[in-house]
Enzyme design. Structure first.
Site, PDB file in Angstrom:
ATOM      1  N   GLU A 246     -16.066   6.427   5.820  1.00 37.92           N
ATOM      2  CA  GLU A 246     -15.207   5.834   6.854  1.00 37.92           C
ATOM      3  C   GLU A 246     -15.041   6.858   7.964  1.00 37.92           C
ATOM      4  OE1 GLU A 246     -11.143   5.281   5.469  1.00 37.92           O
ATOM      5  OE2 GLU A 246     -11.246   7.091   4.258  1.00 37.92           O
TER       6      GLU A 246
ATOM      7  N   ARG B 245       0.846  -1.207   0.000  1.00 38.10           N
ATOM      8  CA  ARG B 245       0.000   0.000   0.000  1.00 38.10           C
ATOM      9  C   ARG B 245       0.874   1.247   0.000  1.00 38.10           C
ATOM     10  NH1 ARG B 245      -4.533   0.606   4.619  1.00 38.10           N
ATOM     11  NH2 ARG B 245      -2.742   1.251   5.868  1.00 38.10           N
TER      12      ARG B 245
ATOM     13  N   LYS C 246      -2.667   6.919   1.025  1.00 35.53           N
ATOM     14  CA  LYS C 246      -2.458   7.288   2.438  1.00 35.53           C
ATOM     15  C   LYS C 246      -1.385   8.381   2.470  1.00 35.53           C
ATOM     16  CE  LYS C 246      -2.127   4.947   6.906  1.00 35.53           C
ATOM     17  NZ  LYS C 246      -3.181   5.682   7.580  1.00 35.53           N
TER      18      LYS C 246
HETATM   19  N1  PMP Z   1      -9.268   4.953   7.259  1.00 30.84           N
HETATM   20  C1  PMP Z   1      -8.337   5.911   7.470  1.00 30.84           C
HETATM   21  C2  PMP Z   1      -8.626   7.277   6.992  1.00 30.84           C
HETATM   22  C3  PMP Z   1      -7.137   5.601   8.126  1.00 30.84           C
HETATM   23  O1  PMP Z   1      -6.202   6.546   8.316  1.00 30.84           O
HETATM   24  C4  PMP Z   1      -6.919   4.277   8.572  1.00 30.84           C
HETATM   25  C5  PMP Z   1      -5.610   3.904   9.230  1.00 30.84           C
HETATM   26  N2  PMP Z   1      -5.427   4.494  10.470  1.00 30.84           N
HETATM   27  C6  PMP Z   1      -7.927   3.324   8.367  1.00 30.84           C
HETATM   28  C7  PMP Z   1      -9.075   3.697   7.689  1.00 30.84           C
HETATM   29  C8  PMP Z   1      -7.748   1.909   8.814  1.00 30.84           C
HETATM   30  O2  PMP Z   1      -6.815   1.269   7.974  1.00 30.84           O
HETATM   31  P1  PMP Z   1      -5.851   0.113   8.488  1.00 30.84           P
HETATM   32  O3  PMP Z   1      -6.735  -0.995   8.930  1.00 30.84           O
HETATM   33  O4  PMP Z   1      -5.037  -0.247   7.303  1.00 30.84           O
HETATM   34  O5  PMP Z   1      -5.063   0.670   9.617  1.00 30.84           O
END
Ligand code: PMP
Length: 290
Positions: free
Chosen positions: A183, A51, A150
């Protein structure tokens, strides 16, 4: 004090510095990952590295190392810090440049890896459930800055987080510009109604959460549940039997209140507790590193 891997060498955390001309600082130009170490195993390390490189590619940033080299750097940083359980922050910035925006005038990316102990939500929150709000601010649309990248540009999330903190809670649910559920500021969201578990699809404009994927593909099927990825409206979240969030730091955590609304019985539901326990068992016993 910890040792930071910074541009090819280990430095003490208090000496780890980047330039004021670094475009990561001047413009939020860069990308990052947050990764967990459980019992000396790095949970989903390869998925996080993948990622990270996809984010870098999307913003045309070349870190100056391969994915395999970065894997070794991350493992070495965990080793030198003796951190058998902790949190890794991996960052690429565009590097040092001029005061202009042009990223291609920054010759070398800045790369660093921090390994620290993890600060978790309090235990009671996993027992009693978390309170969240619905942010007024929508998630940035994918055609402007795709949330699957990200990037270091987290102001959209930070402003929603400020709404949460102002309301006295720790997370905010963000809707997309169509008004659909996307989200939270740092977590993905799931709802349960009549024993059916659903979560917004990638097309809702969300980060491809690695915890989300692990819950969909491994944790839920192990318990006999399948999870639907489909468009979700806010009204469905507010009338759900259970709501839970997933994220690297949060793992799986139940939501008890959304603004003034009580979720289900107001307690963390049975299915959420099952998923949370199964997730914990898997990562603590033998966290997959793929
Ligand atoms: N959405 C956002 C905006 C995030 O920054 C994160 C990570 N902190 C997540 C969802 C969760 O992703 P992950 O399970 O890969 O940590």
């Amino acid at each position: 004090m910890s040792k930071i891997w910074l541009n090819g060498e280990f430095v003490e955390s208090e000496d780890a510095q980047v330039s004021v001309f670094d475009h990561g600082l001047l413009y939020g130009d860069g990308c990052f990952e947050g990764i967990r170490v459980y019992n000396n195993r790095i949970f989903k390390l390869r998925s996080h590295l993948k990622r990270m490189f996809e984010s870098a590619q999307a913003i045309r940033l070349q870190p100056g190392c391969s994915i395999d080299e970065l894997e070794e750097i991350v493992r070495e940083t965990v080793r030198v810090n003796n951190q058998s359980d902790g949190y890794i922050r991996l960052v690429f910035t565009r590097g040092k440049g001029t005061l202009g925006l042009n990223p291609f005038l920054c010759p070398t990316a800045t790369v660093f890896v921090i390994v620290e102990s993890i600060k978790l939500y309090p235990d009671e929150m996993y027992e009693d459930g978390m309170s969240i709000i619905v942010a007024e601010r929508p998630r940035v649309p994918a055609h402007c800055l795709d949330p699957k990248v990200k990037s270091l540009n987290y102001l959209n999330n930070i402003l929603a987080k400020i709404e949460a903190v102002d309301a006295g809670v720790l997370e905010a649910l963000m809707l997309n510009c169509e008004g659909e559920v996307s989200e939270c500021t740092g977590d993905n969201i799931f709802i349960i109604k009549d024993n059916t578990i659903s979560t917004p699809p990638i097309s809702a404009g969300i980060l491809h959460g690695i915890t989300r994927k692990f819950v969909i593909e491994k944790v839920a099927p192990e318990l006999g549940y399948t999870i639907e990825e489909r468009t979700i409206q806010l009204s469905e979240v507010l009338s759900a039997d259970e709501v839970f969030l997933t994220g690297t730091a949060a793992e799986v955590i139940g939501v008890s209140h959304i603004g003034d609304d009580v979720v289900g019985s107001g307690k963390v539901g049975t299915i959420t507790h099952q998923l949370e326990a199964e997730f914990r068992r898997r990562v603590r016993e033998n966290a997959p590193e793929d």
